[in-house]
Design an enzyme around this catalytic site. Structure first.
Site, PDB file in Angstrom:
ATOM      1  N   ASP A 179      -4.433 -11.972   4.655  1.00 32.53           N
ATOM      2  CA  ASP A 179      -5.692 -11.240   4.802  1.00 32.53           C
ATOM      3  C   ASP A 179      -5.999 -11.131   6.304  1.00 32.53           C
ATOM      4  OD1 ASP A 179      -8.350 -10.464   4.944  1.00 32.53           O
ATOM      5  OD2 ASP A 179      -9.020 -11.757   3.308  1.00 32.53           O
ATOM      6  N   ALA A 211      -6.496  -1.454   5.828  1.00 35.93           N
ATOM      7  CA  ALA A 211      -7.733  -0.755   6.203  1.00 35.93           C
ATOM      8  C   ALA A 211      -8.730  -0.841   5.058  1.00 35.93           C
ATOM      9  CB  ALA A 211      -7.439   0.713   6.510  1.00 35.93           C
ATOM     10  N   LYS A 235     -12.939   2.636  12.676  1.00 33.28           N
ATOM     11  CA  LYS A 235     -11.522   2.849  13.038  1.00 33.28           C
ATOM     12  C   LYS A 235     -11.397   3.104  14.540  1.00 33.28           C
ATOM     13  CE  LYS A 235      -8.248   3.245  10.608  1.00 33.28           C
ATOM     14  NZ  LYS A 235      -7.264   2.243  10.104  1.00 33.28           N
ATOM     15  N   GLY A 238       0.841  -1.204   0.000  1.00 30.52           N
ATOM     16  CA  GLY A 238       0.000   0.000   0.000  1.00 30.52           C
ATOM     17  C   GLY A 238       0.874   1.251   0.000  1.00 30.52           C
ATOM     18  N   TYR A 270     -16.904   4.745   8.548  1.00 31.55           N
ATOM     19  CA  TYR A 270     -15.462   4.488   8.503  1.00 31.55           C
ATOM     20  C   TYR A 270     -14.822   4.882   9.833  1.00 31.55           C
ATOM     21  CZ  TYR A 270     -10.545   5.626   7.575  1.00 31.55           C
ATOM     22  OH  TYR A 270      -9.173   5.725   7.652  1.00 31.55           O
ATOM     23  N   LEU A 314       1.468   3.605   2.420  1.00 33.58           N
ATOM     24  CA  LEU A 314       2.324   3.707   3.598  1.00 33.58           C
ATOM     25  C   LEU A 314       3.211   2.467   3.727  1.00 33.58           C
ATOM     26  CD1 LEU A 314       3.174   5.024   6.243  1.00 33.58           C
ATOM     27  CD2 LEU A 314       1.104   4.095   7.315  1.00 33.58           C
TER      28      LEU A 314
HETATM   29  N1  LIG Z   1      -4.963   7.341   3.011  1.00 31.24           N
HETATM   30  C1  LIG Z   1      -5.243   8.317   3.876  1.00 31.24           C
HETATM   31  O1  LIG Z   1      -5.408   9.475   3.479  1.00 31.24           O
HETATM   32  C2  LIG Z   1      -5.347   8.024   5.351  1.00 31.24           C
HETATM   33  C3  LIG Z   1      -5.719   9.052   6.245  1.00 31.24           C
HETATM   34  C4  LIG Z   1      -5.786   8.769   7.618  1.00 31.24           C
HETATM   35  C5  LIG Z   1      -5.493   7.490   8.077  1.00 31.24           C
HETATM   36  N2  LIG Z   1      -5.149   6.515   7.173  1.00 31.24           N
HETATM   37  C6  LIG Z   1      -4.849   5.173   7.679  1.00 31.24           C
HETATM   38  O2  LIG Z   1      -3.502   4.878   7.324  1.00 31.24           O
HETATM   39  C7  LIG Z   1      -3.364   3.494   7.052  1.00 31.24           C
HETATM   40  C8  LIG Z   1      -2.631   3.286   5.725  1.00 31.24           C
HETATM   41  O3  LIG Z   1      -3.327   3.914   4.658  1.00 31.24           O
HETATM   42  P1  LIG Z   1      -2.805   3.831   3.139  1.00 31.24           P
HETATM   43  O4  LIG Z   1      -3.221   5.091   2.461  1.00 31.24           O
HETATM   44  O5  LIG Z   1      -1.386   3.391   3.090  1.00 31.24           O
HETATM   45  O6  LIG Z   1      -3.734   2.660   2.602  1.00 31.24           O
HETATM   46  P2  LIG Z   1      -3.543   1.746   1.282  1.00 31.24           P
HETATM   47  O7  LIG Z   1      -2.620   2.383   0.314  1.00 31.24           O
HETATM   48  O8  LIG Z   1      -4.906   1.362   0.810  1.00 31.24           O
HETATM   49  O9  LIG Z   1      -2.820   0.475   1.891  1.00 31.24           O
HETATM   50  C9  LIG Z   1      -3.511  -0.471   2.663  1.00 31.24           C
HETATM   51  C10 LIG Z   1      -2.951  -1.833   2.338  1.00 31.24           C
HETATM   52  O10 LIG Z   1      -3.685  -2.819   3.075  1.00 31.24           O
HETATM   53  C11 LIG Z   1      -4.089  -3.848   2.167  1.00 31.24           C
HETATM   54  N3  LIG Z   1      -5.309  -4.484   2.641  1.00 31.24           N
HETATM   55  C12 LIG Z   1      -6.604  -4.140   2.396  1.00 31.24           C
HETATM   56  N4  LIG Z   1      -7.444  -5.028   2.979  1.00 31.24           N
HETATM   57  C13 LIG Z   1      -6.661  -5.948   3.580  1.00 31.24           C
HETATM   58  C14 LIG Z   1      -6.929  -7.125   4.311  1.00 31.24           C
HETATM   59  N5  LIG Z   1      -8.182  -7.555   4.545  1.00 31.24           N
HETATM   60  N6  LIG Z   1      -5.882  -7.844   4.795  1.00 31.24           N
HETATM   61  C15 LIG Z   1      -4.609  -7.456   4.571  1.00 31.24           C
HETATM   62  N7  LIG Z   1      -4.285  -6.361   3.849  1.00 31.24           N
HETATM   63  C16 LIG Z   1      -5.310  -5.612   3.366  1.00 31.24           C
HETATM   64  C17 LIG Z   1      -4.281  -3.145   0.845  1.00 31.24           C
HETATM   65  O11 LIG Z   1      -4.232  -4.093  -0.206  1.00 31.24           O
HETATM   66  P3  LIG Z   1      -5.044  -3.808  -1.586  1.00 31.24           P
HETATM   67  O12 LIG Z   1      -4.534  -2.500  -2.104  1.00 31.24           O
HETATM   68  O13 LIG Z   1      -4.712  -4.977  -2.441  1.00 31.24           O
HETATM   69  O14 LIG Z   1      -6.491  -3.715  -1.194  1.00 31.24           O
HETATM   70  C18 LIG Z   1      -3.085  -2.198   0.852  1.00 31.24           C
HETATM   71  O15 LIG Z   1      -1.910  -2.858   0.438  1.00 31.24           O
HETATM   72  C19 LIG Z   1      -4.773   2.910   7.150  1.00 31.24           C
HETATM   73  O16 LIG Z   1      -4.951   2.365   8.431  1.00 31.24           O
HETATM   74  C20 LIG Z   1      -5.695   4.104   7.007  1.00 31.24           C
HETATM   75  O17 LIG Z   1      -6.921   3.919   7.685  1.00 31.24           O
HETATM   76  C21 LIG Z   1      -5.067   6.751   5.842  1.00 31.24           C
END
Ligand SMILES: NC(=O)c1ccc[n+]([C@@H]2O[C@H](COP(=O)([O-])OP(=O)(O)OC[C@H]3O[C@@H](n4cnc5c(N)ncnc54)[C@H](OP(=O)(O)O)[C@@H]3O)[C@@H](O)[C@H]2O)c1
Length: 287
Positions: A34, A58, A127, A10, A123, A12
């Site tokens: 998963d 997430a 969380k 992902g 959401y 991060l």
């Molecule tokens: N993005 C934002 O702006 C933001 C803001 C505040 C907080 N956050 C928090 O920061 C964290 C990281 O965000 P990010 O933007 O890096 O998210 P991201 O790019 O979507 O990365 C999340 C990763 O988790 C994987 N994933 C999804 N469902 C899963 C499952 N059931 N089991 C195992 N892996 C799974 C995804 O795989 P796939 O891509 O194959 O689905 C992806 O590789 C999250 O906890 C999010 O809630 C994010």
């Protein structure tokens, strides 16, 4: 240090794996790993014996969570409870990320870790439930709230981050209508990964806010992106009511890195300086 990174491909997760290059890292990617499959999660982690597990997984398409709260709770709450239980059983430090959206935005000043949460959408509720499981079940944890992430791994296949979505829409020649009444602290995943790496080498466990410095509205974020790119697409500021997204969002969710500062963690850059570095790394502007 033996570290398992969940969601390693992902936004991060990719920067965490890069930043932790000196450690013994196990990169765990969906769907092979998963978090909603508790038994398999246990057997994989039991075999790896990590000192720390960093969970970036997430279900965080905020509007989709309104239509499908079951999936949101499965990934953001129940799976986190399973992971928290495993932390106790297998003895690893749990690092878990949460969101600025746990707040309702009424404070109108940067939120600190001790401010009471009051989530406004499915959401955010899911969380916050995940947060409570970590706090209730794990002795040694780092619970990190962050905001508006942008990182190099953003790709069309994964769903764009905000910056890339704006660039893509501008490329299609559209007028960009962007909300101008929601204040955030856009955060670079490269810097968040570095601060996470520093934090987990301490024993200062607990809840942290980790975001870039400064604040802006989403409209200002888009404006700054295009001014750095030297481009001027048609940009129209709109308010949240006009935009009418499915999920209600806080009008102010800027976080203050209070605890990080107290323990002497290196300060984050200002969000627009981090944005410039991001655009340089993506070779969208010259270095
Ligand atoms: N993005 C934002 O702006 C933001 C803001 C505040 C907080 N956050 C928090 O920061 C964290 C990281 O965000 P990010 O933007 O890096 O998210 P991201 O790019 O979507 O990365 C999340 C990763 O988790 C994987 N994933 C999804 N469902 C899963 C499952 N059931 N089991 C195992 N892996 C799974 C995804 O795989 P796939 O891509 O194959 O689905 C992806 O590789 C999250 O906890 C999010 O809630 C994010």
């Amino acid at each position: 240090m033996r570290i398992a990174v969940i969601g390693a491909d992902g936004q991060l997760g990719t920067d965490l794996v890069k930043t932790l290059a000196q450690d013994e890292v196990f990169a765990l990617c969906y769907p092979e790993f998963d978090v909603t499959r508790a038994d398999r999660m246990r057997s994989v982690l039991q075999e790896m014996r990590p000192a720390a597990v960093i969970n970036t997984a997430a279900f965080h398409r905020v509007d989709d969570c309104e239509d499908d709260p079951e999936s949101a709770f499965r990934v953001n709450s129940i799976a986190v409870r399973d992971l928290a239980r495993l932390a106790g059983e297998l003895g690893f430090v749990l690092v878990h990320y949460s969101t600025d959206y746990v707040f309702d935005g009424r404070k109108k000043a940067p939120y600190i870790e001790s401010d009471p949460p009051n989530p406004l959408n499915a959401y955010a509720v899911s969380k916050l439930a995940g947060e409570f499981f970590v706090r209730a079940l794990v002795e040694r944890y780092f619970l990190i709230r962050t905001c508006g992430l942008f990182g190099e791994a953003s790709s069309p296949g994964k769903g764009y981050n905000f910056v890339d979505r704006m660039i893509a829409l501008a490329g299609a020649g559209k007028t960009l209508r962007v909300v101008d009444d929601q204040w955030v602290s856009p955060t670079s995943t490269a810097e968040l990964a570095e601060r996470t790496s520093a934090l987990i080498r301490t024993d200062k466990y607990g809840l942290y806010h980790l975001t870039s410095e400064g604040q802006c509205t989403w409209f200002q974020f888009a404006q700054r992106t295009f001014s750095l790119l030297g481009r001027s697409p048609r940009l129209e500021p709109v308010d949240s009511k006009t935009f009418a997204a499915k999920a209600r969002r806080p009008l102010y969710s800027v976080l203050e890195n209070k605890r990080a500062k107290e323990i002497g963690l290196r300060d984050f850059s200002l969000w627009d300086e981090a944005l410039r570095v991001y655009l340089e790394k993506r070779a969208l502007i010259p270095r």
